[in-house]
Scaffold this active site. Structure first.
Site, mmCIF file in Angstrom:
data_model
loop_
_atom_site.group_PDB
_atom_site.id
_atom_site.type_symbol
_atom_site.label_atom_id
_atom_site.label_comp_id
_atom_site.label_asym_id
_atom_site.label_seq_id
_atom_site.Cartn_x
_atom_site.Cartn_y
_atom_site.Cartn_z
ATOM 1 N N HIS A 1 0.844 -1.198 0.000
ATOM 2 C CA HIS A 1 0.000 0.000 0.000
ATOM 3 C C HIS A 1 0.873 1.239 0.000
ATOM 4 O O HIS A 1 1.998 1.217 0.510
ATOM 5 C CB HIS A 1 -0.941 0.000 1.212
ATOM 6 C CG HIS A 1 -2.151 -0.851 0.996
ATOM 7 N ND1 HIS A 1 -2.914 -0.776 -0.135
ATOM 8 C CD2 HIS A 1 -2.733 -1.805 1.759
ATOM 9 C CE1 HIS A 1 -3.916 -1.642 -0.047
ATOM 10 N NE2 HIS A 1 -3.815 -2.281 1.083
ATOM 11 N N LYS B 1 -12.399 6.629 7.848
ATOM 12 C CA LYS B 1 -12.591 7.813 6.999
ATOM 13 C C LYS B 1 -14.067 8.158 6.872
ATOM 14 O O LYS B 1 -14.449 9.324 6.763
ATOM 15 C CB LYS B 1 -11.983 7.560 5.610
ATOM 16 C CG LYS B 1 -12.029 8.787 4.692
ATOM 17 C CD LYS B 1 -11.143 8.610 3.483
ATOM 18 C CE LYS B 1 -11.765 7.703 2.452
ATOM 19 N NZ LYS B 1 -12.839 8.363 1.674
#
Length: 931
Positions: free
Chosen positions: A144, A586
């Site tokens: 990532h 988020k």
């Protein structure tokens, strides 16, 4: 603090000073006295500020930084960044020392403590063996875009770590001087190696990077740990006449690299094959190296010891006719093993067998059909040694090799496939249309989709036709699934076992993957019948707050499908579900994300328990606290009661992989914590709350979560212009330009928060020292809870409830501990400098004032609950570590802001852009867990 711990802390301080002196000398040698003096002036200014609170610090520092040339700026950034890398090395050595001290004390979080708990709980060997037979623990390495270190740097830092560790063992002046020269050379190599990649990483680069950690640590640390655990359990329950204990294989490594297509168009069938081939190469090369060493070491002669008939039979297959070795059956047997394994190596990877053994020694021998045959031969050698006074010869190498083959097989790590549900829908839409169906699958209702999919799953024919023309997307997706089938056939069923569905929102999302497996030959038999077989476990990934809330309903529908139990039974009567920490954070903020994950786990465990199906949870954690990060042991122990049960998979991402697995001792320590946590959470859970008390706490958490989420979403999603504020006040745009990984930073080319990947979202907040994703909303939640009290007495009562939750409830204790650590790293003064990057003054003041207010409320809430105004008062070692880092982080932050201003104002000097990227690297190294 007792003597060994105090000594270790003094060694840490001395090592940091020593490495700092070496770095200073190297900078003088390479950059000159003038540049060194500038760096030293900046350092002293920052240290003075943190020691004495010098109010002129910002002005003085900005003055020093303003006068730097671009070349000096690069040198300053590199100096502070590399110093943090060197501090990390010293702290890792200190942590290793602490672990060794705690092992003697059987400290909580270590395997020694777990083994002690076996005895205290009066568990017998059969019960323990049954636990490990049913257990699965799997760290999964992912690629990532937060990994900021190049492999070249990691290799050099590994050399520095080894030299620093050896320094304490040196006896003579000559040895000390040699070690010092080697350290100076290594730090010089570090300084002369560029930090940044000039080209964007490819998937192949990511595969290579991940495999480097196996070579650096995992291939040695994993089998060594497992062998020691086996030995310790055997010793713990040793009885005369009882056969030597054999620990079941329960630890398996996983990987997403090469198989994770979600949002990454660079991952395809070719990368899956490349990852599989390279993984196999690394595993078998390791075995060949170790077995070759065994051939040199295992020299017992039949003139002195007896051997088993099985060993003699194995030795007789050797083509080695040398008269000097005919009385050394172990060496002959090992020669045969090397020959067969070399042939397997050639067959599986295409590498020449002659690289490892002379061709004449492979004549008339066949390659191993799989790792099971290799294990059988290795066990013949081990059993012969054990039965003939040679058990002590098993431990040094053979025992570890057996554990390695049991764990890694010929595939090394299980590669997961992952793709987004909307891609599956698009593929099925095209397949159905080209097969002659007149409807548009994508616009069907959920009920209609389910009916279509179930009907197709029952059909013996396929939708795909080689005579039709399909889109590039469809062909790519089908090729990946077919390639997975081929890799399983070649390298074994553990090579690819899981198909993860990102953005799982409905039951049809699961059925679509079942139908795609049927199209690739991975699902056989008639759906719903007892003969149905499916090779890849379908793993739904629930990511957003709404998805987590819907997860129990979707999985209940899955379990209710006619005939689904036949499928689940074929797959071992188990179901894996993945939970997303990043996107839920988020979406709903830190507190709500953690709470909704907790509730989803509780409901899912209850559902699968009632269904009589084993549930394994796969935790999509990252390095940052906002992405489920934090100490592994505490995180697992904070899981709801009954949700671990010996089964856990979790992702290891970004710079956390380097932190955990760059060094064999550090890797062992982290793997040991993972195993200990799984044992303890399964057999000795800390959460022993009575049901009424737990229910009261859960009701309060519902209330706190609702307020926290409202507060968070109001700022992030409902404040006009907040996306502009974020993109202006953080280095998100510059992070996207950095060559961190093969995956784009956003799913779509927009500046909507919804389209931004959760990982760079959290990473950016870390860079500007707000780390907003790890605390925002909590302060308002506590403030609202306390201020709705009827009077002072009730308010005090509510405060005591919060403190009781801290004391009694592992979940709340872990949440508070993680926030405490995050707030210790935040700095509103630094963050204010970043907010100045926002050109709209009204927007800047509006948003930053709200952040400041929430930060104050959160700090007050923690002070109240922890009964301390100091951050990390209960963890002085970590507090000292963070405090020692801040003087070296602040200049990097100030430089980053100044450089971003110049870059965004149109300055095109390549050194400015490079310097920005270097500051990103240095700040990440200083904070350590921001990815």
């Amino acid at each position: 603090m007792y003597a060994p711990a105090m000594l270790a802390e003094n060694i840490l301080k001395e090592n940091i000073r020593y490495l700092g002196r070496i770095l200073g000398e190297v900078i003088k040698d390479n950059e000159g006295e003038k540049t060194f003096d500038v760096i030293e002036a900046i350092r002293q200014s920052a240290v003075k500020f943190h020691r004495e609170g010098d109010i002129e610090f910002t002005r003085n520092l900005d003055g020093l930084l303003k006068n730097l040339t671009n070349s000096q700026t690069i040198a300053v950034v590199r100096a502070f960044s590399y110093f943090k890398h060197l501090v990390n090395i010293a702290e890792d050595l200190y942590s290793n020392h602490q672990i060794r001290i705690e092992e003697n004390a059987e400290a909580l979080g270590g395997i020694a403590h777990s083994l002690s708990s076996f005895k205290k709980a009066n568990l017998d060997l059969n019960e323990i063996d049954a636990f490990f037979k049913s257990a699965l623990i799997s760290p999964v390495l992912t690629a990532h875009p937060t990994e900021v270190q190049r492999k070249s740097l990691l290799d050099t830092e590994h050399v520095i770590s080894s030299l620093l560790a050896n320094k304490a063992q040196l006896m003579s002046r000559q040895e000390t001087e040699k070690n010092s020269r080697m350290l100076y050379a290594a730090v010089t190599a570090l300084w002369q190696t560029r930090m940044l990649r000039f080209d964007k990483l490819t998937v192949n680069n990511e595969i290579d990077n991940a495999l480097s950690y196996y070579r650096l640590s995992l291939l040695d640390a994993v089998p060594e740990l497992l062998q020691d655990l086996e030995q310790d359990i055997g010793d713990l329950f040793s009885q005369a006449g009882i056969e030597r204990y054999r620990l079941p294989s329960f630890l398996q490594m996983g990987s997403w690299i090469g198989g994770d297509r979600d949002g990454n168009p660079n991952v395809n069938a070719a990368t899956l094959e490349m990852a599989t081939m390279q993984q196999s190469t690394v595993a078998i090369e390791h075995y060949l190296k170790e077995i070759s060493s065994l051939r040199r070491e295992l020299t017992p002669t039949t003139r002195l010891v007896s051997v088993t008939q099985e060993l003699l039979n194995l030795a007789s297959t050797s083509q080695d006719q040398s008269p000097h070795r005919q009385d050394e059956p172990y060496r002959l047997a090992i020669t045969s093993i090397i020959a067969r394994l070399s042939l397997s190596f050639q067959q599986l990877t295409g590498n020449e067998a002659s690289l490892h053994i002379d061709n004449h020694l492979t004549e008339s021998l066949l390659p191993y059909s799989g790792p099971e045959e290799l294990l059988s031969d290795l066990n013949i050698i081990a059993n012969s040694l054990i039965k003939n006074h040679g058990e002590l010869l098993v431990y040094p190498r053979l025992g570890k090799l057996i554990k390695a083959v049991e764990t890694f097989g010929f595939h090394l790590a299980t590669i997961d496939l992952r793709q987004s549900s909307d891609v599956h829908e698009a593929v099925l839409k095209e397949l159905l249309f080209n097969a002659g169906y007149s409807f548009n699958y994508a616009v069907l209702t959920e009920t209609e989709k389910i009916n279509v999919l179930l009907e197709e799953l029952k059909q013996p024919r396929l939708l795909f036709s080689p005579f039709q023309k399909y889109s590039e997307l469809l062909m790519s997706e089908m090729e990946v699934i077919r390639k997975a089938s081929q890799m399983r056939a070649k390298f074994g069923s553990r090579t690819v076992r899981h198909y993860i569905i990102s953005h799982t929102e409905t039951l049809s999302d699961l059925l679509e993957v079942a139908l795609l497996q049927k199209e690739a030959g991975l699902l056989r038999g008639i759906w719903g019948s007892g003969s149905v077989q499916m090779d890849l476990n379908i793993v739904p990934l629930f990511e957003t707050i709404d998805d987590l809330r819907n997860a129990p309903k979707i999985m209940s529908e899955w379990l209710s499908l006619l005939g689904i139990r036949h499928l689940i039974r074929y797959q071992g009567n188990e179901q894996e579900i993945m939970l997303g920490y990043s996107d839920s954070n988020k979406d709903g903020g830190f507190l709500t994300s953690n709470w909704e994950l907790y509730k989803a786990e509780v409901y899912l465990v209850e559902l699968f328990c009632q269904a009589g199906v084993k549930l394994r949870l796969f935790h999509g954690r990252g390095g940052a606290v906002g992405r489920g990060g934090g100490p592994t042991y505490q995180a697992i122990m904070a899981q709801p009661l009954g949700t671990v049960a010996g089964q856990i998979r979790l992702t290891e991402q970004g710079e956390i992989i380097a932190n955990k697995f760059s060094d064999p001792k550090v890797a062992r320590r982290n793997l040991e914590a993972l195993i200990a946590a799984t044992i303890d959470a399964s057999l000795f859970p800390q959460d022993q709350l009575p049901k009424p008390q737990r229910r009261a706490y859960e009701m309060l958490m519902d209330q706190l979560s609702a307020t926290a989420m409202t507060t968070y979403r109001n700022l992030v999603y409902e404040t006009p212009g907040f996306a502009d504020y974020f993109f202006s006040s953080t280095p998100i745009s510059e992070i996207a330009e950095l060559n961190l990984g093969s995956r784009p930073a956003s799913r779509k080319s927009t500046q909507r928060i919804e389209d931004l990947r959760a990982i760079p979202w959290g990473f950016s907040w870390g860079q500007c020292r707000l780390l907003l994703s790890g605390w925002y909303g909590f302060g308002s939640a506590i403030d609202a809870y306390l201020n709705t009290s009827k009077d002072a007495s009730e308010k005090e009562q509510r405060i005591n409830v919060l403190r009781d939750m801290l004391s009694d409830w592992p979940l709340f204790k872990t949440l508070i501990s993680n926030m405490d650590m995050i707030l210790a790293k935040t700095d509103l003064t630094i963050a204010a400098c970043y907010s100045d990057l926002v050109e709209d003054e009204v927007l800047r003041k509006t948003v930053f004032e709200r952040i400041k207010k929430e930060h104050a409320l959160t700090s007050q809430a923690l002070n109240l609950i922890l009964q301390s105004t100091e951050r990390l008062a209960n963890n002085p070692a970590l507090a000292n570590s963070i405090r020692s880092r801040l003087p070296y982080l602040d200049p990097l932050n100030h430089l980053q802001v100044a450089l971003i201003k110049r870059h965004r104002n149109g300055e095109t000097d390549v050194l400015i852009k490079r310097a920005i990227h270097l500051t990103i690297n240095g700040i990440a190294a200083g904070l350590r867990n921001t990815g």
